[in-house]
Design an enzyme around this catalytic site. Structure first.
Site, PDB file in Angstrom:
ATOM      1  N   LYS A  62       7.326   5.249   3.056  1.00  0.00           N
ATOM      2  CA  LYS A  62       5.878   5.016   3.192  1.00  0.00           C
ATOM      3  C   LYS A  62       5.546   4.523   4.595  1.00  0.00           C
ATOM      4  O   LYS A  62       4.626   5.017   5.236  1.00  0.00           O
ATOM      5  CB  LYS A  62       5.439   3.968   2.165  1.00  0.00           C
ATOM      6  CG  LYS A  62       4.068   3.357   2.429  1.00  0.00           C
ATOM      7  CD  LYS A  62       3.652   2.407   1.352  1.00  0.00           C
ATOM      8  CE  LYS A  62       4.078   0.983   1.529  1.00  0.00           C
ATOM      9  NZ  LYS A  62       3.301   0.205   2.524  1.00  0.00           N
ATOM     10  N   ASN A  63       6.325   3.548   5.056  1.00  0.00           N
ATOM     11  CA  ASN A  63       5.974   2.902   6.325  1.00  0.00           C
ATOM     12  C   ASN A  63       6.353   3.728   7.553  1.00  0.00           C
ATOM     13  O   ASN A  63       6.076   3.321   8.680  1.00  0.00           O
ATOM     14  CB  ASN A  63       6.584   1.494   6.391  1.00  0.00           C
ATOM     15  CG  ASN A  63       5.871   0.542   5.451  1.00  0.00           C
ATOM     16  OD1 ASN A  63       4.814   0.865   4.925  1.00  0.00           O
ATOM     17  ND2 ASN A  63       6.452  -0.627   5.227  1.00  0.00           N
ATOM     18  N   CYS A 101      -1.802  -5.624   1.427  1.00  0.00           N
ATOM     19  CA  CYS A 101      -1.418  -6.684   0.497  1.00  0.00           C
ATOM     20  C   CYS A 101      -1.891  -8.038   0.995  1.00  0.00           C
ATOM     21  O   CYS A 101      -1.834  -8.334   2.179  1.00  0.00           O
ATOM     22  CB  CYS A 101       0.099  -6.711   0.338  1.00  0.00           C
ATOM     23  SG  CYS A 101       0.703  -5.400  -0.698  1.00  0.00           S
ATOM     24  N   ARG A 137      -2.358 -12.464   8.206  1.00  0.00           N
ATOM     25  CA  ARG A 137      -2.132 -11.182   8.867  1.00  0.00           C
ATOM     26  C   ARG A 137      -3.093 -10.917  10.031  1.00  0.00           C
ATOM     27  O   ARG A 137      -3.890  -9.970  10.005  1.00  0.00           O
ATOM     28  CB  ARG A 137      -2.191 -10.041   7.839  1.00  0.00           C
ATOM     29  CG  ARG A 137      -1.235 -10.248   6.681  1.00  0.00           C
ATOM     30  CD  ARG A 137      -1.116  -9.043   5.790  1.00  0.00           C
ATOM     31  NE  ARG A 137      -0.123  -8.099   6.255  1.00  0.00           N
ATOM     32  CZ  ARG A 137       0.224  -6.999   5.606  1.00  0.00           C
ATOM     33  NH1 ARG A 137      -0.345  -6.705   4.459  1.00  0.00           N
ATOM     34  NH2 ARG A 137       1.132  -6.180   6.084  1.00  0.00           N
ATOM     35  N   ASP A 181       9.940  -7.657   2.681  1.00  0.00           N
ATOM     36  CA  ASP A 181       9.484  -6.817   1.562  1.00  0.00           C
ATOM     37  C   ASP A 181      10.466  -6.828   0.392  1.00  0.00           C
ATOM     38  O   ASP A 181      10.110  -6.426  -0.720  1.00  0.00           O
ATOM     39  CB  ASP A 181       9.276  -5.364   2.031  1.00  0.00           C
ATOM     40  CG  ASP A 181       8.039  -5.217   2.901  1.00  0.00           C
ATOM     41  OD1 ASP A 181       7.284  -6.199   3.039  1.00  0.00           O
ATOM     42  OD2 ASP A 181       7.820  -4.116   3.448  1.00  0.00           O
ATOM     43  N   ARG A 200       1.091   1.848  -4.760  1.00  0.00           N
ATOM     44  CA  ARG A 200       0.979   1.898  -3.304  1.00  0.00           C
ATOM     45  C   ARG A 200       2.328   2.156  -2.652  1.00  0.00           C
ATOM     46  O   ARG A 200       2.376   2.612  -1.513  1.00  0.00           O
ATOM     47  CB  ARG A 200       0.399   0.569  -2.786  1.00  0.00           C
ATOM     48  CG  ARG A 200      -0.990   0.298  -3.346  1.00  0.00           C
ATOM     49  CD  ARG A 200      -1.592  -0.908  -2.739  1.00  0.00           C
ATOM     50  NE  ARG A 200      -1.348  -0.873  -1.311  1.00  0.00           N
ATOM     51  CZ  ARG A 200      -1.310  -1.931  -0.530  1.00  0.00           C
ATOM     52  NH1 ARG A 200      -1.513  -3.101  -1.032  1.00  0.00           N
ATOM     53  NH2 ARG A 200      -1.091  -1.794   0.749  1.00  0.00           N
TER      54      ARG A 200
END
Ligand code: UD1
Length: 431
Positions: free
Chosen positions: A22-23, A116, A121, A305, A397
Site C-alpha cells: 500500500k505504502n 489514521c 502528525r 505499524d 484500508r
C-alpha cells in the site's frame, strides 16, 4: 458500519499470499502526475486507501484504468490542481500530491489530509522542504494554496526522517532546476521503491535507502512500467498471526530482508522463521513463547505499524513484555479493546507493560485505526468464543481480502453489516 465477526481458537495452517505494498502504491500514483506519458503500475492492492487515491487523481483529471491488480495512469489530461476536501481528508497520502503537482504545473491546493488518528502528525517538514525549493504558500478557509515558478534545488535537512516528507521533496526535486540534497532522509524500503520508479521515469536520483539522497533535476520525465514490492506490514502481520495461532503457516511474496527487526524479535521470543525458498517464509510458533521488549523506530528499527499486532502476541507470551512507541504519540488505542478481551496491559505514557499468558475471550470491540484494528483481529483469533470488531472499514484500508486470507488458513471470519445498513439496502431495493 460494517463489523468483522471472528470465531477464535482455530489453529491456522496453509499458505497465504501477501499483496503489493500500500505504502509504495500510494506515492507511485502521486508520482505518475510528473509525466504526460502513460504509466503502468503492477500488483497494486485493492484497498480502500488506494481507491480513494485513485478517485483523487481522477478528480484532478488523470486517466485511471484498472485491470486486476494493474493500474493504468495517464496524466496528460490533468486540468485541475486540487480535489474535494471529502476525499483529501480521508487519507494521509493525499499530501503527496503537492510535490508532483508543484513540480509539473507550479500550483496545487490542498486541505488537511486524513489518515489514521495516531498522533498529531504535523506536516511542517513538507512545508519547509517545499518552501526551500521556492514554493509560496497561502492559507485560507482550511485550504493551503501552493504556487511556484520552476522549483529550485536546495540542501534540505529534515528534523526527523519523515517518510512522507522525504517522498514529497524527492518527487518535487525530480523536475527542479539544479540539485536537491535531502539530509536525514527516511531509509524505508518504500522510499527506495519510489526512487526506483522515478529513476525508471528518467529521474536522476542517488542515495535512496541512505540518509542522504541527491536528486539532479531533469527537464521532463517519461512513462514507466513498475511492479510494486510486497507489503512488508501485511507480511509482518501474517507472520505474527502465524506465531500466535498458527500450526505451520507459509507466507508467500515476502521480502524477508525488509522484516529483519520483526524476525529478530520473533526469534528472540522462540518463534521459528525460515525462508523456505526465496520470497516464501514458514513461521512455526514457539513451544514456549517468551515475552520480549520492543521499541519502535524509523527503518531499519522495529516498525511502528507492527507495534499494535505485536502487542497482541505479547498477551500470549510467558512473562512481562514492554513495548515503547517512539514514532507516534497516540498509537495505543487498541489497548482498550485488548483489555476488554482479557489482556493484562498497563499503559504508562509511551510504554506498555504486558503481562502475558492471558486467557482472551471474545467480546464486542472497536477498531479505531488500521493497525490497531489488526491487533484486535489477532487477539480475536486467539480468543475463546466470538469477537465482533466494529468499524471494520479501518482494516479495509490496509489488508486486502482479510477474511478470505484468514478463512483459507482455516479461520472463521465473516463480515456483518449494521441493522441500519441492512434496512437502507432493503429500502433501496423497493425504491
Ligand atoms: C508513513 C506510513 C505510515 C507509517 C509511517 C512511519 C504511508 C502512507 N504511511 O506515514 O504507515 O506509520 O510512515 O513509518 O506511507 N513528522 C513531523 N513533521 C512532518 C512529518 C512527520 O514531525 O512534517 C513526524 C510524525 O509526526 C511522526 C514521524 O515524523 O512522529 C514519522 O512520520 P512520517 O514518517 O512522516 O509518517 P508518514 O509518512 O505520515
Amino acid at each position: 458500519m460494517e463489523s468483522l465477526v471472528i470465531e477464535g481458537n482455530h489453529t491456522l495452517r496453509g499458505r497465504v499470499r501477501v499483496s503489493g505494498s500500500k505504502n509504495v502504491s500510494l506515492p507511485l500514483i502521486a508520482a505518475s502526475l510528473l509525466t504526460d506519458e502513460p504509466v503502468i503500475i503492477e500488483d497494486v492492492p485493492c484497498l480502500l486507501d488506494v481507491c480513494i487515491m485513485k478517485e483523487i487523481v481522477s478528480e484532478i483529471g488523470m486517466g485511471v484504468g484498472t485491470e486486476k491488480h494493474n493500474l493504468y495512469l495517464d496524466a496528460s489530461t490533468v486540468n485541475r490542481f486540487t480535489a474535494s476536501h471529502s476525499l483529501i481528508n480521508q487519507i494521509r497520502a493525499s499530501i503527496l500530491l503537492l510535490g508532483p503537482l508543484l513540480a509539473r504545473f507550479g500550483r496545487a491546493k490542498i486541505s488537511a489530509p486524513g489518515g489514521c488518528s495516531i498522533g498529531s502528525r504535523p506536516l511542517d517538514l513538507h512545508w519547509k522542504g517545499l518552501a526551500a525549493m521556492g514554493v509560496k504558500f497561502t492559507q485560507r478557509n482550511g485550504w493551503v494554496e501552493a504556487r511556484s515558478n520552476r522549483l529550485i534545488g536546495n540542501h534540505i535537512y529534515l528534523d526527523c526522517p519523515s517518510v512522507g516528507a522525504t517522498e514529497n521533496i524527492m518527487m518535487a526535486a525530480t523536475l527542479a532546476k539544479g540539485e536537491t540534497i535531502i539530509e536525514n532522509a527516511a531509509l524505508e524500503p518504500e522510499v527506495v521503491e519510489l526512487s526506483g520508479f522515478l529513476t525508471a521515469m528518467g529521474a536522476s536520483i542517488s542515495g535512496a535507502g541512505t540518509s542522504i539522497i541527491r536528486i539532479k533535476g531533469v527537464s521532463s520525465l517519461k512513462g514507466a512500467r513498475y511492479r510494486v514490492i510486497p507489503d512488508r506490514i501485511e507480511a509482518g502481520t501474517y507472520m505474527i498471526v502465524a506465531a500466535m495461532v498458527g500450526g505451520g503457516v507459509i507466507i508467500e511474496n515476502v521480502v524477508l530482508d525488509h522484516l529483519k527487526p520483526l524476525t529478530a524479535k520473533l526469534e528472540e521470543a522462540g518463534v521459528q522463521v525460515v525462508e523456505s525458498k526465496p520470497g516464501e517464509v514458514t513461521v512455526t510458533p514457539a513451544s514456549f513463547l517468551q515475552a520480549v521488549d520492543i521499541e519502535t523506530m524509523p527503518y531499519p528499527g522495529f516498525p511502528t505499524d507492527l507495534q499494535p499486532p505485536f502487542s497482541s502476541l505479547m498477551t500470549q507470551a510467558h512473562g512481562l513484555g514492554t513495548i515503547r512507541e517512539t514514532v507516534f504519540e497516540n498509537r495505543f488505542r487498541h489497548v482498550e479493546g485488548l483489555t476488554r478481551m482479557g489482556a493484562d496491559i498497563r499503559l504508562n505514557g509511551q510504554s506498555l507493560s504486558i503481562t502475558g499468558n492471558s486467557n482472551l475471550w471474545g467480546n464486542r470491540v472497536q477498531a479505531t485505526d488500521l493497525r490497531g484494528g489488526a491487533a484486535l483481529v489477532l487477539a480475536a483469533l486467539a480468543a475463546e468464543g466470538k469477537t465482533e470488531i466494529l468499524e471494520a472499514h479501518h482494516l479495509d484500508r490496509g489488508y486486502e481480502d482479510l477474511e478470505l486470507k484468514i478463512n483459507n488458513l482455516g479461520g472463521n471470519v465473516y463480515r456483518k453489516r449494521s441493522r441500519q445498513e441492512d434496512y437502507a439496502q432493503a429500502s433501496a431495493s423497493y425504491a
